[in-house]
Design a protein around this motif. Structure first.
Motif, PDB file in Angstrom:
ATOM      1  N   GLU A 170       4.238  -0.062  -2.281  1.00  0.00           N
ATOM      2  CA  GLU A 170       3.279  -1.137  -2.077  1.00  0.00           C
ATOM      3  C   GLU A 170       3.878  -2.231  -1.211  1.00  0.00           C
ATOM      4  N   VAL A 171       3.019  -2.800  -0.382  1.00  0.00           N
ATOM      5  CA  VAL A 171       3.412  -3.910   0.475  1.00  0.00           C
ATOM      6  C   VAL A 171       2.275  -4.926   0.429  1.00  0.00           C
ATOM      7  N   ASP A 172       2.618  -6.194   0.176  1.00  0.00           N
ATOM      8  CA  ASP A 172       1.586  -7.229   0.092  1.00  0.00           C
ATOM      9  C   ASP A 172       0.888  -7.439   1.429  1.00  0.00           C
ATOM     10  N   ILE A 173       1.685  -7.613   2.495  1.00  0.00           N
ATOM     11  CA  ILE A 173       1.116  -7.846   3.826  1.00  0.00           C
ATOM     12  C   ILE A 173       1.918  -7.044   4.845  1.00  0.00           C
ATOM     13  N   ILE A 174       1.193  -6.358   5.730  1.00  0.00           N
ATOM     14  CA  ILE A 174       1.812  -5.708   6.882  1.00  0.00           C
ATOM     15  C   ILE A 174       1.243  -6.423   8.101  1.00  0.00           C
ATOM     16  N   ALA A 175       2.145  -6.911   8.959  1.00  0.00           N
ATOM     17  CA  ALA A 175       1.709  -7.719  10.103  1.00  0.00           C
ATOM     18  C   ALA A 175       2.519  -7.352  11.340  1.00  0.00           C
ATOM     19  N   GLU A 206       6.604  -9.292   1.428  1.00  0.00           N
ATOM     20  CA  GLU A 206       6.364  -9.499  -0.002  1.00  0.00           C
ATOM     21  C   GLU A 206       6.086 -10.983  -0.203  1.00  0.00           C
ATOM     22  N   VAL A 207       5.017 -11.294  -0.940  1.00  0.00           N
ATOM     23  CA  VAL A 207       4.642 -12.680  -1.194  1.00  0.00           C
ATOM     24  C   VAL A 207       4.914 -12.999  -2.657  1.00  0.00           C
ATOM     25  N   LYS A 208       5.612 -14.093  -2.881  1.00  0.00           N
ATOM     26  CA  LYS A 208       5.885 -14.571  -4.232  1.00  0.00           C
ATOM     27  C   LYS A 208       5.370 -16.001  -4.350  1.00  0.00           C
ATOM     28  N   THR A 209       4.463 -16.205  -5.278  1.00  0.00           N
ATOM     29  CA  THR A 209       3.840 -17.504  -5.471  1.00  0.00           C
ATOM     30  C   THR A 209       4.343 -18.105  -6.776  1.00  0.00           C
ATOM     31  N   ARG A 210       4.708 -19.359  -6.705  1.00  0.00           N
ATOM     32  CA  ARG A 210       5.229 -20.068  -7.865  1.00  0.00           C
ATOM     33  C   ARG A 210       4.579 -21.440  -7.979  1.00  0.00           C
ATOM     34  N   ASP A 221      14.322  -2.897  -7.832  1.00  0.00           N
ATOM     35  CA  ASP A 221      13.139  -2.076  -8.118  1.00  0.00           C
ATOM     36  C   ASP A 221      11.975  -2.465  -7.221  1.00  0.00           C
ATOM     37  N   LYS A 222      11.752  -3.770  -7.039  1.00  0.00           N
ATOM     38  CA  LYS A 222      10.665  -4.243  -6.187  1.00  0.00           C
ATOM     39  C   LYS A 222      10.946  -3.868  -4.732  1.00  0.00           C
ATOM     40  N   GLN A 223      12.188  -3.999  -4.320  1.00  0.00           N
ATOM     41  CA  GLN A 223      12.555  -3.613  -2.959  1.00  0.00           C
ATOM     42  C   GLN A 223      12.262  -2.138  -2.719  1.00  0.00           C
ATOM     43  N   GLY A 254       6.455   1.856   0.460  1.00  0.00           N
ATOM     44  CA  GLY A 254       5.229   1.496   1.173  1.00  0.00           C
ATOM     45  C   GLY A 254       5.453   1.418   2.672  1.00  0.00           C
ATOM     46  N   ALA A 255       6.566   0.818   3.073  1.00  0.00           N
ATOM     47  CA  ALA A 255       6.886   0.706   4.501  1.00  0.00           C
ATOM     48  C   ALA A 255       7.088   2.081   5.126  1.00  0.00           C
ATOM     49  N   ASN A 256       7.815   2.965   4.431  1.00  0.00           N
ATOM     50  CA  ASN A 256       8.033   4.321   4.952  1.00  0.00           C
ATOM     51  C   ASN A 256       6.711   5.068   5.104  1.00  0.00           C
ATOM     52  N   SER A 257       5.814   4.876   4.159  1.00  0.00           N
ATOM     53  CA  SER A 257       4.499   5.507   4.242  1.00  0.00           C
ATOM     54  C   SER A 257       3.729   4.995   5.460  1.00  0.00           C
TER      55      SER A 257
END
Length: 126
Positions: free
Chosen positions: A45-50, A60-64, A79-81, A87-90
């Motif tokens: 999974e990837v939050d945003i591909i640009a 990856e977006v992290k909101t706090r 694990d998140k990486q 996702g990036a490889n896909s």
């Protein structure tokens, strides 16, 4: 954060809001958003591909909440990486090439009631 009805927003809402803020910020920096919330068949999974010119960004977006003790970048562990890398490889496989420049960024979004969100991009985060 509270909604117009005074009820506290949940973390799902906060994460989606942060992703919208990050996508708008990337556009303001001249990037083109190719996908949001990309999910690959192999549990990546990837939050945003640009695109930033020729450079492909997997973000990856992290909101706090402002004042949070844990920095967004610190929440992107091994694990998140691995999820993001799958996702990036896909995505690269879908393009049919790996012969273009690409990198992994993390965008930290800090929100505070009544204030404009703050954005911090960590380039080449991992």
């Amino acid at each position: 954060m509270a909604g117009p009805d005074g009820k506290t927003r949940d973390r799902i809402w906060l994460g989606n809001y942060g992703e919208r803020v990050a996508a708008a910020w990337l556009r303001s920096q001249g990037c083109r958003i190719l996908a949001r919330n990309y999910r690959s068949p192999r549990k990546g999974e990837v939050d945003i591909i640009a695109r930033d010119g020729r450079l492909l960004l997997f973000v990856e977006v992290k909101t706090r909440q402002a004042g949070s003790r844990i920095r967004g970048l610190d929440a992107v562990g091994k694990d998140k990486q691995a999820l993001i890398e799958r996702g990036a490889n896909s995505w690269l496989k879908r393009l049919g090439t790996r012969n273009l420049p690409w990198r992994f960024d993390v965008i930290e979004v800090s929100v505070e009631e009544g204030r404009k969100p703050r954005v911090n991009r960590v380039k080449d985060a991992f």
